[in-house]
Scaffold this active site. Structure first.
Site, short mmCIF file in Angstrom:
data_model
loop_
_atom_site.label_atom_id
_atom_site.label_comp_id
_atom_site.label_asym_id
_atom_site.label_seq_id
_atom_site.Cartn_x
_atom_site.Cartn_y
_atom_site.Cartn_z
N LYS A 269 0.72 -1.01 0.05
CA LYS A 269 -0.13 -0.11 -0.15
C LYS A 269 0.96 1.12 -0.07
O LYS A 269 0.43 2.37 -0.32
CB LYS A 269 -1.13 -0.04 1.21
N1 GLU Z 1 -7.94 -8.10 4.64
C1 GLU Z 1 -7.23 -8.95 4.15
C2 GLU Z 1 -6.54 -8.01 3.14
O1 GLU Z 1 -6.80 -7.15 2.72
C3 GLU Z 1 -7.66 -10.03 3.31
C4 GLU Z 1 -7.95 -11.29 4.21
C5 GLU Z 1 -8.75 -12.24 3.73
O2 GLU Z 1 -9.03 -12.38 2.66
O3 GLU Z 1 -8.70 -13.43 4.35
O4 GLU Z 1 -5.08 -8.56 2.91
#
Ligand code: GLU
Ligand code: ZN
Length: 317
Positions: free
Chosen positions: A247
């Site tokens: 990011k």
């Molecule tokens: N929130 C996680 C991410 O943005 C993804 C988690 C998942 O897909 O289990 O990397």
């Protein structure tokens, strides 16, 4: 009552930073997979790591998905509002003696761990607290403790929708893992399983950096008595230096592309081309990709995003 065998997919952004082209590619694949099967899509904000949530990142992730035309059904699910459900699941694991309280600090673990370990995974937890019973937690206060899930020394197999059969032994990748952190908040592994199960998610499509999480989550599905979803792990987008797009790589932030006047159809065209669904980078809408989506057309290698590719969509100007 009607039996609902419908596909339910999910988009699960973490608002710990801005969403970039790599996230968008995974979301597009997840969305097309569910929608092309006539399925539902849920949106869950994974803000469980509260101290790392960045101001405005939730709103921005929602705007990014709307801009791309990746619409979801029903109310937005916010992970931090589901802590009671997470706590109930922890209580069930305690009652089953599948978790134990762990008072180890990072340095305790590093000192006791012998084997070298993969950079992202940390050392293998050497089981220093595994002799404890769940009820021992009462006598530990006020010392902070986490809850760890007991693992067994066996390969946990699953059939990945893109890679085929995968089997990982948790004793070789981290050992007993944390399901509840010592700041008294749920850890990702538990929250994600409880939330996906409660939302009736039938397919989890996410980046392949999360493959090591899947056997942990499968163990939790089994322990909590839920059917596991189908798992599909898609290759990441990397930059020319073979670094994964984090990011922090500001220049592929979706909000920046949006502000620079790049059309969402141009971004979708680029992503669709990278997935092998169209032959050239041409603008296309999310709905117009429904007939072209094919999971098996997606290259198994990471997608290398170059400056040259970015100029094809008019960015940077
Ligand atoms: N929130 C996680 C991410 O943005 C993804 C988690 C998942 O897909 O289990 O990397
Ligand atoms: Zn411990």
């Amino acid at each position: 009552m009607t039996t609902n065998t419908k596909v339910v997919g999910r988009l699960a952004p973490s608002p710990t930073g801005a969403q970039h082209l790599g996230n968008a590619r995974t979301y597009l694949i997840a969305w097309l997979s569910a929608r092309s099967q006539g399925g539902r899509m849920v949106l869950r904000i994974e803000d469980i790591d509260a101290s790392r949530v960045r101001p405005g990142a939730i709103e921005s992730a929602i705007d990014d998905l709307r801009w791309l035309g990746l619409h979801w059904d029903g109310e937005l699910i916010v992970q931090t509002q589901r802590v009671n459900a997470h706590r109930d699941a922890l209580d069930r694991l305690k009652a089953l003696e599948l978790v134990y309280p762990c008072t180890c600090t990072r340095s305790d673990i590093e000192r006791a761990a012998s084997a070298p370990h993969a950079e992202n995974e940390g050392p293998i937890y050497p089981g220093l607290c595994a002799h404890r019973r769940a009820s021992d937690a009462e006598s530990l206060a006020p010392r902070p403790f986490a809850w760890r899930m007991r693992t067994t020394n066996e390969a946990i197999p699953f059939d990945d929708g893109l890679r085929g059969p995968v089997a990982l032994n948790l004793h070789q990748i981290g050992g007993d893992f944390v399901v509840w952190k010592n700041d008294d908040s749920p850890a990702y592994q538990l929250a994600v399983v409880v939330d996906d199960a409660d939302a009736g998610v039938t397919e989890v499509i996410r980046g392949d950096d999360l493959i090591p999480s899947t056997p942990r989550q499968l163990l939790l599905y089994r322990a909590l008595g839920h059917d596991a979803p189908k798992f599909v792990h898609v290759p990441l987008v990397i930059d020319e230096d073979a670094r994964r797009l984090a990011k922090r790589h500001g220049d592929t932030r979706l909000s920046l592309l949006r502000e620079a006047g790049v059309a969402p159809e141009a971004v979708l065209g680029l992503l669709a081309w990278s997935c092998g669904w169209i032959d050239e980078v041409v603008p296309i809408r999310s709905v117009d990709l429904l007939g072209r989506y094919r999971l098996d057309a997606i290259p198994r290698e990471p997608f290398v995003l170059t400056r040259e590719i970015l100029t094809k969509i008019g960015f940077p100007a």
